[in-house]
Design a protein around this motif. Structure first.
Motif, mmCIF file in Angstrom:
data_model
loop_
_atom_site.group_PDB
_atom_site.id
_atom_site.type_symbol
_atom_site.label_atom_id
_atom_site.label_comp_id
_atom_site.label_asym_id
_atom_site.label_seq_id
_atom_site.Cartn_x
_atom_site.Cartn_y
_atom_site.Cartn_z
ATOM 1 N N ARG A 160 0.806 -1.220 0.000
ATOM 2 C CA ARG A 160 0.000 0.000 0.000
ATOM 3 C C ARG A 160 0.847 1.282 0.000
ATOM 4 O O ARG A 160 0.346 2.362 -0.302
ATOM 5 C CB ARG A 160 -0.976 0.009 1.174
ATOM 6 N N GLU A 180 -6.083 -1.503 -6.156
ATOM 7 C CA GLU A 180 -6.931 -2.663 -5.842
ATOM 8 C C GLU A 180 -7.011 -3.609 -7.041
ATOM 9 O O GLU A 180 -7.089 -4.820 -6.900
ATOM 10 C CB GLU A 180 -8.353 -2.205 -5.462
ATOM 11 N N TRP A 181 -7.025 -3.037 -8.241
ATOM 12 C CA TRP A 181 -7.176 -3.821 -9.454
ATOM 13 C C TRP A 181 -5.874 -4.499 -9.871
ATOM 14 O O TRP A 181 -5.831 -5.666 -10.244
ATOM 15 C CB TRP A 181 -7.692 -2.884 -10.557
ATOM 16 N N ARG A 203 -7.907 2.989 -6.555
ATOM 17 C CA ARG A 203 -8.671 2.021 -7.350
ATOM 18 C C ARG A 203 -7.751 1.142 -8.182
ATOM 19 O O ARG A 203 -7.883 -0.080 -8.212
ATOM 20 C CB ARG A 203 -9.601 2.757 -8.322
#
Lengths: 265, 145
Positions: free
Chosen positions: A123, A250-251, A247
């Protein structure tokens, strides 16, 4: 800030030496590296402030950082005084100026995020790649995730790198890319308006050295692009860059994570 | 504010001395130009103080821009005088202060892993390269060069 005469005398001394040495260009075969007074004084300053040498204390360094912020304003005023007489020229390049800002915003994410994931960041990658991570961006990320979150640490890491070698790196990159002759000096000048004071100054300086005939226009368009980055940057960052990077993370993360695991086997 | 004005004046002096050594403009000739630049900065800072919402940088750019546009009285004189100050000469002291503040970040820099260093290079390259590329594409489509 003013009372620290030692600091100002060192700066004056460096500036005089730096300007006396002037511009030097080195040919690397594929392209050239431009060296100029801004880089000499930056490096001389870095050496003098190196903690092991104990020539300067923490307070003086903090003061220098404070003065850096104020002195950049003079540079901005100078660039502003070049914008006034050239407004028609700037409006004429309006579409490019608008579109290049999209490049500034997307550029960090498009190549930054995949490479961050490929080399195994988690992250932290979101904070590291959603922007160039200068002060306003740090504020945005700590508001959303907290300063001590992985995202916050990623942003802070890039911030520290930017402070330590951002200006030198961008100057070398700009001078080198310029010498390759692929891009027009004005496009490069717009690229130099990354939205950080010392980086913009160093990158546009390197371009002005590489293309001496276009020096005025380079300053002009770097200033215009930097102004756009400054005005729009924060809004784009809150409403676009950060949510989009999160986003995309996450993908992409599961896909690249799987790739990495397979490669490890 | 007074403190800031003094700091601005001091950097102005350093800049015109650098401008003298680097670009051969005598400090006396450069004096009106640097006074104007310091003045734009101070007006911008005052506006930023009383009418916030916009960064000081934007106010200062706006003031300097308006003062040098053809609508402003005496703009030709202002343009000629500010042109005596080379923009590179004004940036050199900034980078000197930047250099002198580096030491405070060395310890935190040492603690960073190699990944973040690599990524920061990628991030700076990306933003510079893509903005340049996008600008170039638009210029090419428009047939500018």
């Amino acid at each position: 800030m003013l009372k620290d005469w030692k600091l100002h005398i060192i700066v004056l001394f460096f500036v005089l030496i730096g300007e006396a040495i002037g511009v030097k260009q080195f040919n690397l075969g594929v392209g050239t590296v431009a060296l100029f007074p801004m880089l000499y004084v930056l490096i001389m300053g870095g050496i003098v402030s190196f903690p092991k040498l104990k020539l300067m204390n923490e307070t003086q360094m903090k003061r220098a950082a404070g003065i850096l912020g104020i002195s950049f304003l003079l540079f901005v005023a100078k660039l502003g005084s070049m914008l006034g007489p050239s407004l028609p020229k700037i409006f004429d390049a309006g579409v490019s100026l608008a579109v290049q800002e999209v490049g500034h915003v997307l550029g960090t994410i498009i190549i930054g995020l995949p490479i961050a994931l490929l080399i195994g960041m988690k992250r932290e990658a979101i904070g590291a790649t959603f922007s160039i991570d200068r002060e306003p961006n740090l504020a945005i990320i700590s508001e959303k995730y907290g300063a001590d979150s992985p995202e916050g640490r990623g942003a802070l890491g890039v911030y520290i790198c930017g402070t330590v070698f951002g200006a030198i790196y961008l100057a070398i990159l700009a001078g080198f890319l310029g010498s390759l002759g692929i891009f027009h000096p004005i496009s490069l000048a717009m690229g130099a308006g990354v939205g950080s004071g010392s980086m913009m100054a160093a990158a546009s300086g390197a371009l002005a050295v590489t293309f001496p005939n276009d020096a005025e226009d380079i300053a002009l368009f770097a200033a215009a692009a930097n102004l756009i980055s400054t005005i729009l940057g924060t809004y784009l960052c809150v409403f676009f860059s950060l949510p989009v990077t999160a986003r995309l993370y996450e993908w992409l993360e599961p896909k690249i994570g799987r790739l990495r695991k397979e490669a490890a086997k | 504010m007074i403190e800031k004005t003094k700091v601005l004046a001091l950097i102005g002096i350093i800049a015109i001395l650098g401008n003298w050594v680097g670009y051969g403009v005598s400090p006396i000739k450069a004096l009106p130009g640097i006074i104007l630049i310091v003045l734009f900065t101070i007006i911008g800072l005052v506006l930023n103080k009383y009418l916030p919402k916009m960064p000081a940088v934007v106010w200062i750019s706006l003031i300097a821009l308006i003062a040098t546009t053809p609508i402003f009285p005496g703009n030709e004189w202002i343009v000629a005088k500010t042109a005596d100050i080379n923009f590179m000469a004004l940036a050199t002291p900034i980078l000197a202060y930047a250099g002198l503040s580096l030491g405070k970040d060395i310890e935190s820099f040492k603690k960073l892993g190699w990944r973040i260093v690599v990524i920061s290079l990628v991030v700076y390259t990306g933003t510079f390269l893509f903005a340049t590329l996008f600008a170039e594409i638009v210029f090419k489509i428009q047939g500018r060069f």
